[in-house]
Write an enzyme that holds these catalytic residues in place. Structure first.
Site, PDB file in Angstrom:
ATOM      1  N   GLU A 170      44.941  31.435  41.371  1.00  0.00           N
ATOM      2  CA  GLU A 170      45.435  31.472  40.000  1.00  0.00           C
ATOM      3  C   GLU A 170      46.319  30.252  39.715  1.00  0.00           C
ATOM      4  OE1 GLU A 170      47.863  34.765  37.268  1.00  0.00           O
ATOM      5  OE2 GLU A 170      47.758  34.990  39.447  1.00  0.00           O
ATOM      6  N   LYS A 173      43.329  35.553  31.469  1.00  0.00           N
ATOM      7  CA  LYS A 173      43.919  36.761  32.054  1.00  0.00           C
ATOM      8  C   LYS A 173      44.314  37.726  30.940  1.00  0.00           C
ATOM      9  CE  LYS A 173      47.577  37.906  35.412  1.00  0.00           C
ATOM     10  NZ  LYS A 173      48.581  37.286  36.315  1.00  0.00           N
ATOM     11  N   CYS A 191      44.276  38.329  38.918  1.00  0.00           N
ATOM     12  CA  CYS A 191      45.455  38.944  39.541  1.00  0.00           C
ATOM     13  C   CYS A 191      45.793  40.326  38.989  1.00  0.00           C
ATOM     14  CB  CYS A 191      46.643  37.999  39.439  1.00  0.00           C
ATOM     15  SG  CYS A 191      47.949  38.383  40.640  1.00  0.00           S
TER      16      CYS A 191
END
Length: 675
Positions: A47, A116, A174
């Site tokens: 990330e 995200k 994540c």
């Protein structure tokens, strides 16, 4: 070049240079070159790997964001002409908002940006201070947008599917995985067979164990390959430590895992079996149903956009398959405690099945033909366990040894001693007079040892124990196993039939394993002559597998060895597992069998617990017995169509009422030709 349904994937966690885009791009390009050399098709980075994850308020600096965008351009140029697809983490500006994105790069172009969705706002994390949620592109504010980034017009959306050869992958980032319903659940329903997760997950005591469980369980629940790649050495340790926790899972199994806490960065590689995942999804028809009424939906009724990335890398899986091929897929492995747990669970399922059947029909007597071989021994062990748990006397188990024209002293004595040591009622009835009378009745020459000669004995034995069961008010407990039913290696209406078959879903390799486990862990009785149950059971394990239906050799030893006639059971069990479980073609099964058994110098990859290493076979031998398996599996279906009730133990079972429904007239020609 045949890829056998595999795609080579990798997760790279390079050393991070915080807020130094040029240094990070250099590290990323170095890893891309390594992946290209290894014929990797899909390479995942952590990330925000271009900038580093822990830049904090530096993400508000225009210079850092501009350099990150230029860095993506340099990576695009570096990928030109290469087969590897790289997924790189980068901050992306759009309409005065900043998004934490994964950029999909291949052959000099950027093919999509995936933002995200779920931004952590707890403990040390506070991403919403700098980033906006990718839900902006789901809830109608922007929808799937086309933006200008790194010199190209690029689509940005959380709901993007990327087709790469036979694989379709999607991305979550994540924290997306840690929510109650991760985006990957919807991605999988939309068709993604691989989920990519770019992460920056810090280390806290015991967090790694939970993280591994989370990744493994999500890959199992969504029946996918899951590539998890986390930030490594170089991220800020002001408040947290990042150790490069990367892993690749496939349907709940860990395929590769990076060593944490290294300084120089890591790369793990694994070949994911897309064909296997697709087969499992087809077999589990509830996979595509996420509502009680069977209807389907995706997150916010989103429409997925599919991007075709072209063919995967030309990888020579014949010579360098990067995954373990288990030669004995039915046999439990692992540490001794896990082996013991698995064996207890298997025998408990068998035992509970028999207990339920006996109680249901109000029967307290069981009759078993005891031959001194593996199958009848396991059936007897299970019956003894069932009677013990029910609190019934073992003398209501009637074991019958029926010596015939091929019975040897070894098996006869083992059968008699086993019945004595376990304290059951023992009977001995020779079938020789009855069989000879039957030969005379039907005109069978006793010197001709053909199939009639053999089957007459098998049916006579079955008739005896069936009639004893009637006389004693009991049931016949069947001894035949899964391997025999797969091959049709049973006499129709002979040993093929019983009132309840406790071994019906236990393959031969597992039968042998369980008898050995019982010898070492369960029974400690001794006979009047001082022979222990352990010694008897271990000698049965070491006895050649045989129906003993033809005369012994000149030394009184077993002459008719089953594996000389139908082939090694470890091969047939391997064939059966892969044919049934994953629907593999015979050509792929042959390829895998060569990886598992064609080894001139076996290494640790073919060692299986207490059973030792797998045997080694030539390619010609493997192919010979695979052809035999295909022919027998198809031609003997009629025996399975009327097999007795039997408890399902593992994921492979051939009950016509459950997992395997096949017409007895199906042709094997196409499957044989595929080899």
């Amino acid at each position: 070049m045949n890829n056998y349904g595999y795609i080579r994937t990798a997760a790279a966690s390079p050393r991070v240079w915080l807020a130094d885009v040029n240094a990070n791009v250099k590290e990323i390009c170095t890893q891309i070159d390594k992946a290209e050399d290894e014929k990797v098709s899909l390479l995942v980075f952590p990330e925000l790997g271009i900038t580093g994850y822990t830049c904090g308020d530096l993400f508000g600096q225009r210079l850092l964001l501009e350099q990150a965008e230029r860095g993506v351009g340099r990576i695009m140029d570096h990928c030109r002409g290469k087969k590897v697809t790289a997924v790189v983490g980068v901050p992306v500006r759009h309409r005065d908002r900043l998004y934490n994105c994964a950029a999909v790069i291949r052959d000099g172009a950027i093919h999509g940006l995936v933002p995200k969705i779920y931004l952590p706002t707890y403990n040390e994390f506070y991403e919403s201070r700098w980033f906006a949620s990718g839900s902006d592109f789901l809830d109608g504010r922007d929808g799937a947008a086309c933006i200008r980034f790194a010199g190209e017009d690029v689509r940005i959306s959380p709901n993007m599917l990327f087709e790469l050869g036979e694989c379709t992958f999607a991305i979550e980032i994540c924290e997306d995985l840690w929510v109650p319903i991760p985006p990957s659940s919807y991605h999988a329903l939309a068709g993604a067979t691989i989920i990519v997760n770019q992460s920056a997950s810090n280390e806290v005591l015991m967090k790694h164990t939970y993280r591994k469980s989370l990744v493994s369980n999500q890959s199992a629940r969504t029946m996918c390959g899951y590539i998890y790649c986390s930030s490594a050495y170089g991220e800020s340790t002001q408040d947290m430590v990042y150790a490069g926790s990367s892993m690749i899972c496939e349907n709940g199994s860990m395929m590769a895992e990076a060593e944490r806490f290294t300084m120089g960065g890591t790369m793990i590689i694994a070949d994911i079996d897309i064909e296997k995942l697709q087969a499992l999804r087809r077999k589990q028809n509830t996979f595509n149903s996420i509502a009680p009424d069977g209807s389907r939906s995706t997150e916010n009724n989103a429409v997925y956009e599919t991007v075709d990335l072209g063919a995967a890398a030309d990888t020579d899986y014949e010579s360098c398959l990067m995954r373990h091929v288990e030669p004995h897929p039915f046999v439990p492995g692992g540490d001794p405690a896990e082996i013991d747990r698995r064996a207890k669970e298997i025998t408990s399922i068998q035992t509970m099945g028999l207990m339920t059947r006996l109680e249901h029909i109000g029967c307290k007597t069981a009759v078993i033909g005891i031959s001194g071989g593996l199958d009848s021994t396991l059936a007897l062990i299970i019956t003894v366990m069932a009677f013990d748990r029910l609190g019934w006397s073992r003398d209501r188990i009637i074991g019958v040894t029926m010596p015939g024209l091929g019975t040897t002293v070894r098996t006869h004595s083992n059968a008699s001693d086993l019945m004595e040591v376990l304290g059951i009622t023992s009977r001995e009835i020779s079938i020789v007079p009855a069989v000879r009378q039957h030969f005379n009745d039907i005109g069978q020459d006793e010197s001709v040892h053909d199939v009639t000669y053999e089957n007459c004995q098998a049916r006579e034995r079955t008739q005896i124990i069936m009639d004893i069961a009637n006389k004693e008010g009991g049931i016949v407990v069947g001894t035949g196993d899964l391997s025999e039913m797969a091959l049709g290696w049973a006499t129709y209406n002979g040993d093929h039939m019983s009132m309840y078959a406790v071994n019906g879903s236990i393959p031969k390799t597992l039968v042998k394993y369980l008898v050995k486990w019982a010898a070492l862990n369960h029974f400690n009785e001794t006979t009047a002559s001082g022979r222990s149950a352990k010694d008897i059971l271990l000698d049965i394990v070491d006895t050649p597998i045989s129906p003993e239906l033809t005369p012994a050799d000149e030394n009184g030893e077993i002459k008719q060895k089953t594996e000389d006639l139908v082939g090694p059971y470890e091969l047939h069990d391997f064939f059966l597992y892969n044919y049934f479980r994953f629907g593999y073609s015979p050509s792929k099964i042959l390829f895998l069998a060569k990886k598992a058994f064609l080894n001139t110098e076996p290494d640790a990859s073919v060692f299986v617990g207490p059973e030792g290493k797998a045997n080694v076979y030539t390619e010609e031998i493997i192919e010979k017995w695979l052809r035999k398996f295909i022919w027998r599996f198809f031609s003997q279906q009629f025996k399975r169509s009327c097999m007795p009730d039997s408890p399902k133990v593992g994921s492979v079972t051939l009950s016509p009422r459950g997992d395997w429904r096949m017409p007895s007239d199906a042709k094997a020609v196409m499957f044989a030709e595929d080899i």
